[in-house]
Design a protein around this motif. Structure first.
Motif, PDB file in Angstrom:
ATOM      1  N   PHE A 108       0.794  -1.230   0.000  1.00  0.00           N
ATOM      2  CA  PHE A 108       0.000   0.000   0.000  1.00  0.00           C
ATOM      3  C   PHE A 108       0.830   1.287   0.000  1.00  0.00           C
ATOM      4  N   GLY A 109       2.153   1.183   0.042  1.00  0.00           N
ATOM      5  CA  GLY A 109       2.994   2.364  -0.068  1.00  0.00           C
ATOM      6  C   GLY A 109       2.819   3.320   1.100  1.00  0.00           C
ATOM      7  N   PHE A 110       2.749   4.622   0.757  1.00  0.00           N
ATOM      8  CA  PHE A 110       2.678   5.676   1.773  1.00  0.00           C
ATOM      9  C   PHE A 110       1.243   5.984   2.204  1.00  0.00           C
ATOM     10  N   TYR A 111       0.301   5.141   1.824  1.00  0.00           N
ATOM     11  CA  TYR A 111      -1.074   5.345   2.277  1.00  0.00           C
ATOM     12  C   TYR A 111      -1.100   5.217   3.804  1.00  0.00           C
ATOM     13  N   PRO A 112      -1.794   6.117   4.500  1.00  0.00           N
ATOM     14  CA  PRO A 112      -1.777   6.093   5.972  1.00  0.00           C
ATOM     15  C   PRO A 112      -2.112   4.710   6.531  1.00  0.00           C
ATOM     16  N   PRO A 113      -1.282   4.187   7.432  1.00  0.00           N
ATOM     17  CA  PRO A 113      -1.491   2.818   7.938  1.00  0.00           C
ATOM     18  C   PRO A 113      -2.871   2.590   8.541  1.00  0.00           C
ATOM     19  N   GLU A 114      -3.404   3.584   9.260  1.00  0.00           N
ATOM     20  CA  GLU A 114      -4.709   3.397   9.900  1.00  0.00           C
ATOM     21  C   GLU A 114      -5.852   3.397   8.900  1.00  0.00           C
ATOM     22  N   LEU A 115      -5.583   3.791   7.658  1.00  0.00           N
ATOM     23  CA  LEU A 115      -6.623   3.838   6.614  1.00  0.00           C
ATOM     24  C   LEU A 115      -6.378   2.823   5.508  1.00  0.00           C
ATOM     25  N   GLN A 116      -5.482   1.892   5.719  1.00  0.00           N
ATOM     26  CA  GLN A 116      -5.142   0.954   4.646  1.00  0.00           C
ATOM     27  C   GLN A 116      -6.230  -0.074   4.381  1.00  0.00           C
ATOM     28  N   TRP A 117      -7.272  -0.063   5.187  1.00  0.00           N
ATOM     29  CA  TRP A 117      -8.423  -0.913   4.872  1.00  0.00           C
ATOM     30  C   TRP A 117      -9.110  -0.431   3.598  1.00  0.00           C
ATOM     31  N   ARG A 118      -8.933   0.843   3.266  1.00  0.00           N
ATOM     32  CA  ARG A 118      -9.557   1.362   2.043  1.00  0.00           C
ATOM     33  C   ARG A 118      -8.969   0.719   0.786  1.00  0.00           C
ATOM     34  N   PRO A 119      -7.632   0.811   0.555  1.00  0.00           N
ATOM     35  CA  PRO A 119      -7.102   0.139  -0.636  1.00  0.00           C
ATOM     36  C   PRO A 119      -7.298  -1.371  -0.612  1.00  0.00           C
ATOM     37  N   ALA A 120      -7.297  -1.964   0.596  1.00  0.00           N
ATOM     38  CA  ALA A 120      -7.565  -3.406   0.679  1.00  0.00           C
ATOM     39  C   ALA A 120      -8.977  -3.715   0.202  1.00  0.00           C
ATOM     40  N   LEU A 121      -9.938  -2.877   0.584  1.00  0.00           N
ATOM     41  CA  LEU A 121     -11.319  -3.066   0.136  1.00  0.00           C
ATOM     42  C   LEU A 121     -11.447  -2.840  -1.370  1.00  0.00           C
ATOM     43  N   VAL A 122     -10.689  -1.862  -1.889  1.00  0.00           N
ATOM     44  CA  VAL A 122     -10.698  -1.615  -3.333  1.00  0.00           C
ATOM     45  C   VAL A 122     -10.181  -2.833  -4.089  1.00  0.00           C
ATOM     46  N   LEU A 123      -9.100  -3.434  -3.608  1.00  0.00           N
ATOM     47  CA  LEU A 123      -8.562  -4.626  -4.262  1.00  0.00           C
ATOM     48  C   LEU A 123      -9.558  -5.778  -4.225  1.00  0.00           C
ATOM     49  N   LEU A 124     -10.252  -5.936  -3.107  1.00  0.00           N
ATOM     50  CA  LEU A 124     -11.261  -6.998  -3.015  1.00  0.00           C
ATOM     51  C   LEU A 124     -12.410  -6.741  -3.992  1.00  0.00           C
ATOM     52  N   GLY A 125     -12.847  -5.489  -4.088  1.00  0.00           N
ATOM     53  CA  GLY A 125     -13.928  -5.156  -5.013  1.00  0.00           C
ATOM     54  C   GLY A 125     -13.536  -5.390  -6.462  1.00  0.00           C
ATOM     55  N   ILE A 126     -12.329  -4.990  -6.828  1.00  0.00           N
ATOM     56  CA  ILE A 126     -11.874  -5.204  -8.200  1.00  0.00           C
ATOM     57  C   ILE A 126     -11.702  -6.694  -8.477  1.00  0.00           C
ATOM     58  N   GLY A 127     -11.188  -7.434  -7.493  1.00  0.00           N
ATOM     59  CA  GLY A 127     -11.068  -8.878  -7.665  1.00  0.00           C
ATOM     60  C   GLY A 127     -12.420  -9.548  -7.864  1.00  0.00           C
ATOM     61  N   ALA A 128     -13.434  -9.107  -7.114  1.00  0.00           N
ATOM     62  CA  ALA A 128     -14.783  -9.664  -7.275  1.00  0.00           C
ATOM     63  C   ALA A 128     -15.344  -9.344  -8.659  1.00  0.00           C
ATOM     64  N   MET A 129     -15.117  -8.123  -9.151  1.00  0.00           N
ATOM     65  CA  MET A 129     -15.605  -7.744 -10.472  1.00  0.00           C
ATOM     66  C   MET A 129     -14.876  -8.515 -11.579  1.00  0.00           C
ATOM     67  N   LEU A 130     -13.590  -8.728 -11.405  1.00  0.00           N
ATOM     68  CA  LEU A 130     -12.845  -9.509 -12.393  1.00  0.00           C
ATOM     69  C   LEU A 130     -13.340 -10.953 -12.428  1.00  0.00           C
ATOM     70  N   SER A 131     -13.622 -11.510 -11.261  1.00  0.00           N
ATOM     71  CA  SER A 131     -14.151 -12.879 -11.206  1.00  0.00           C
ATOM     72  C   SER A 131     -15.517 -12.961 -11.879  1.00  0.00           C
ATOM     73  N   LEU A 132     -16.349 -11.948 -11.654  1.00  0.00           N
ATOM     74  CA  LEU A 132     -17.669 -11.924 -12.280  1.00  0.00           C
ATOM     75  C   LEU A 132     -17.562 -11.776 -13.793  1.00  0.00           C
ATOM     76  N   SER A 133     -16.654 -10.899 -14.233  1.00  0.00           N
ATOM     77  CA  SER A 133     -16.524 -10.637 -15.664  1.00  0.00           C
ATOM     78  C   SER A 133     -15.798 -11.749 -16.398  1.00  0.00           C
ATOM     79  N   ALA A 134     -15.133 -12.641 -15.680  1.00  0.00           N
ATOM     80  CA  ALA A 134     -14.363 -13.688 -16.337  1.00  0.00           C
ATOM     81  C   ALA A 134     -15.243 -14.743 -16.990  1.00  0.00           C
ATOM     82  N   SER A 135     -16.442 -14.948 -16.482  1.00  0.00           N
ATOM     83  CA  SER A 135     -17.331 -15.982 -17.006  1.00  0.00           C
ATOM     84  C   SER A 135     -18.187 -15.428 -18.144  1.00  0.00           C
TER      85      SER A 135
END
Length: 356
Positions: free
Chosen positions: A83-110
């Protein structure tokens, strides 16, 4: 009395796995020879990465002469690498973004989920990702200068490819158009962008564009880099699509026009589905190239995954563990690229069966 049915014994190893490897004496000898060479080459790597590796402890523990890879360093710097220099206490945000994009990629793969509804769903996902990362939706605000790591790598490559696709489609059709001016403009755009390296495009976005725009309309450097990458990718993608269009026999177009379909309906229903299916390997290859080329963002001050791995090894408390940092980043790049390659093969086979 029923007849006895004699069946051949099952092979322990499928034939497709042994074809060309141990199906003859010569192939067996060559396989054993190369196996011995690979064993000799990778034995030191195995000892460094696993047998003598240090999994827990501090930098002092890893400094011992007998120590191999210091995976304790990866454990300590994992969040920064991701996550780089993203504030440590807010790193749940980029983690949630990665999960959302992963879910969309899985949906779009079929292919069974392919429909026009995916387009607004993807736009909504990317918009929410930007609102969440920037802090506009959930305070506090985090400027793009603090974004970095894996989310930047994924977002820049994904947005670049998705944004470039409609532009590349128009460019490919324009280059095959009978209108001379339109064809000339598309050729100039494509050849100019393909004739310069991506790093030059990024430097133009960082240095030339700010001088050409009014100060009040100046875009953030991440947005300028994203636009530059999108234009660069569209030129290459246009040539890939044009190659697919040229592979379709002219009789397909003539048959569609004879049935009363117009130019755009013919392209939409007859030509483009076949053309895009023919160039799936090339599109996947370009997508992997975009993912790997995001490492060039480091030259303009944007911390992608590779750059955060490099910076993590410059920490005074963990100084010098560049091999582990680059090994970990390379493993992530390989995992994503390998998954894309296998998906490409599966999709080709699936569409080929559907076509038959």
């Amino acid at each position: 009395m029923s007849e006895l049915q004699i069946t051949a014994p099952r092979r322990l190893v499928p034939r497709r796995l042994t074809a060309g490897l141990i199906d003859s004496k010569a192939n067996t000898a060559i396989t054993l020879l190369f196996g011995a060479i690979l064993l000799w080459l990778f034995s030191p790597i195995w000892r460094w990465a696993f047998e003598n590796a240090v999994w827990t402890g501090s930098a002092q523990t890893c400094a011992a002469e007998s120590a191999g890879a210091c995976w304790a360093f990866i454990g300590a710097k994992l969040r920064f690498i991701l996550f780089g220099f993203y504030p440590p206490e807010l790193q749940w945000r980029p983690a949630l973004v990665l999960l959302g994009i992963g879910a969309m990629l899985s949906l779009s793969a079929s292919p069974r989920f392919w429909s026009v509804k995916l387009v607004p769903l993807w736009l909504l996902t990317l918009l929410l990702a930007w609102l969440l990362m920037s802090g506009i939706a959930v305070r506090p605000v985090v400027p793009p200068n603090q974004w970095g790591g894996l989310p930047i790598t994924i977002l820049v490559s994904l947005v670049g490819l998705a944004s470039a696709f409609p532009l590349a489609l128009v460019l490919a059709l324009a280059r095959r158009s009978s209108m001379g001016i339109l064809r000339a403009l598309s050729v100039i755009f494509i050849e100019c962008l393909r004739g310069v390296p991506l790093i030059a495009v990024l430097y133009v976005a960082m240095l030339i564009v700010p001088m050409a725009l009014p100060a009040e309309t100046l875009l953030d450097k991440l947005a300028r880099a994203q636009i530059g990458i999108t234009l660069f990718v569209s030129a290459y993608l246009a040539e890939i699509i044009r190659a697919g269009l040229q592979s379709i026999p002219a009789g397909q177009t003539e048959a569609a026009l004879s049935l009363g379909l117009g130019y755009w309906r013919t392209a939409q229903l007859v030509i483009l589905p076949q053309a895009l299916r023919a160039v799936i390997p090339a599109i996947v290859n370009l997508s992997v190239g975009i993912l790997l080329n995001t490492s060039l963002l480091a030259v303009i001050g944007i911390s992608d995954l590779l750059n955060t791995a490099k910076i993590s090894a410059a920490d005074p408390n963990w100084l010098g563990f560049y091999s582990e940092a680059f090994f970990f980043a390379g493993t992530l790049y390989f995992a994503i690229s390998f998954a894309a390659s296998r998906y490409s093969l599966w999709l080709e086979a699936r569409l080929r069966r559907g076509g038959k």
